[in-house]
Scaffold this active site. Structure first.
Site, PDB file in Angstrom:
ATOM      1  N   GLY A  39     -44.420 -22.202  53.805  1.00 58.87           N
ATOM      2  CA  GLY A  39     -45.143 -21.448  54.817  1.00 58.87           C
ATOM      3  C   GLY A  39     -45.830 -22.368  55.818  1.00 58.87           C
ATOM      4  O   GLY A  39     -45.749 -22.166  57.039  1.00 58.87           O
ATOM      5  N   HIS A  40     -46.511 -23.409  55.306  1.00 57.92           N
ATOM      6  CA  HIS A  40     -47.144 -24.373  56.204  1.00 57.92           C
ATOM      7  C   HIS A  40     -46.106 -25.090  57.068  1.00 57.92           C
ATOM      8  O   HIS A  40     -46.300 -25.274  58.277  1.00 57.92           O
ATOM      9  CB  HIS A  40     -47.899 -25.430  55.390  1.00 57.92           C
ATOM     10  CG  HIS A  40     -49.042 -24.913  54.581  1.00 57.92           C
ATOM     11  ND1 HIS A  40     -49.005 -24.853  53.208  1.00 57.92           N
ATOM     12  CD2 HIS A  40     -50.253 -24.433  54.947  1.00 57.92           C
ATOM     13  CE1 HIS A  40     -50.157 -24.380  52.765  1.00 57.92           C
ATOM     14  NE2 HIS A  40     -50.936 -24.107  53.795  1.00 57.92           N
TER      15      HIS A  40
END
Length: 279
Positions: A39-40
Site C-alpha cells: 500500500g505504501h
C-alpha cells in the site's frame, strides 16, 4: 535496485531540496511511519508520476499514540523499508529522530475540529492533534508541491486537507487508493499483529463493509446490520460502522452529494479500519 539517499536532519533535507529545486524539479512527499507494505509503495509510485523527486518520510510519531497504545511495539524495519523503496520511484528517505522533531522545550500543539470530530476521535481523542502537528511539521520542512496520503485512513485524509486549507500551506494533497490483500483485507502495518485465527476473521471485514456501502436500507438500519455481522463473524468489539457524508464526515443530510461507508473493529488488541464509497 537503486541507492536511496537517507537524510536524518532537517538542515540536510532542506539543502537537498534546494539543489533539486535549482534543477527545476517538482517535489513529492509520502509521509509514513515505516513498516512499509505494498500500500505504501503504491503511494510512492503514484506520486512519482506527478513529480521529479519523491521524498518518503519514516517517523513513528509519538504524539499520536496514547499511553496505552502500541508506540513501543509498533514495527520498525528501516533496513527492509529502504530495500523496498529502492525498487520504487523514491529517491530520498527522511527519517528524523523524535528528539529532532520534538526537541527539548517543544511547546506547540494543535486542535482540529471539522472532519476530525467523531469516529476515530471517539476512541482516540488525542489522535488528530498528534497527526496534525507532525504532518504540518513535515509539510513545512519539505514544502513539497504534492503530498499523498492513503484513503485507508480516510478521516485522516480529510483532516489533513482541512489543515492545509485553513493554514494556507501551499501543498496539493492527494489521496491514494486502498491496496488490499487477495481476500479484500486492507493492507496495514498492524495486520502483522494478527494471529492465524484472527486473520481468518479479519477477512470478513471487507465483505461486511461492501454490504454496508451497498445497503438499500436507511443509514441507521444499515449500520446496525453491519455491527451485528461483525460481531457474528468473530470481532471482539465494533467502534463504529456507519455511512457519512464523504466530503465532511457529517451525518447524511439534504446537502450530501456523496457518501462513505466506514468501519473500525477490534480483534483482541488489534484495531482494524476500512472504508469505501457508498451508494
Amino acid at each position: 535496485m537503486k541507492d536511496i539517499t537517507l537524510l536524518r536532519h532537517v538542515d540536510d533535507l532542506r539543502a537537498h531540496i534546494k539543489a533539486q529545486r535549482a534543477n527545476g524539479h517538482r517535489i513529492g512527499l509520502v509521509p509514513t511511519m515505516g513498516a512499509l507494505h505494498e500500500g505504501h509503495l503504491s503511494l510512492v509510485n503514484e506520486i512519482g508520476q506527478k513529480v521529479d523527486t519523491v521524498i518518503v518520510s519514516i517517523f513513528v510519531n509519538p504524539t499520536q499514540f496514547a499511553a496505552h497504545e502500541d508506540l513501543d511495539t509498533y514495527p520498525r524495519h528501516e533496513a527492509a523499508d529502504l530495500e523496498k523503496l529502492s525498487t520504487t520511484r523514491a529517491s530520498v528517505v527522511y527519517a528524523p529522530s523524535a528528539s529532532d522533531m520534538y526537541p527539548s522545550g517543544f511547546a506547540t500543539s494543535m486542535a482540529v475540529a471539522g472532519p476530525a470530530l467523531g469516529l476515530e476521535t471517539e476512541e482516540r481523542p488525542h489522535f488528530f492533534g498528534g497527526v496534525g502537528i507532525v504532518v504540518t511539521k513535515l509539510l513545512l520542512q519539505v514544502l513539497p508541491d504534492v503530498a499523498i496520503f492513503g484513503e485507508k485512513d480516510y478521516q485522516q485524509l480529510l483532516v489533513i486537507r482541512r489543515i492545509v486549507r485553513d493554514l494556507n500551506i501551499p501543498v496539493e494533497i492527494i489521496g491514494g487508493p486502498i491496496i488490499r490483500e487477495a481476500d479484500g483485507l486492507a493492507m496495514s502495518s498492524r495486520n502483522a499483529y494478527l494471529t492465524r485465527d484472527q486473520r481468518a476473521i479479519a477477512a470478513h471485514l471487507n465483505h461486511i463493509l461492501e454490504q454496508l456501502a451497498g445497503s438499500p436500507h436507511p443509514p441507521e438500519e444499515a449500520s446496525a446490520h453491519a455491527r451485528a455481522a461483525l460481531l457474528e463473524a468473530g470481532f471482539s468489539t465494533v467502534d463504529y460502522a456507519c455511512i457519512r457524508d464523504a466530503d465532511t464526515l457529517d451525518a447524511l443530510g439534504p446537502e450530501t452529494t456523496s457518501r462513505r461507508a466506514l468501519i473500525a473493529a477490534r480483534l483482541g488488541d488489534v484495531r482494524l479500519i476500512d472504508n469505501m464509497a457508498a451508494r
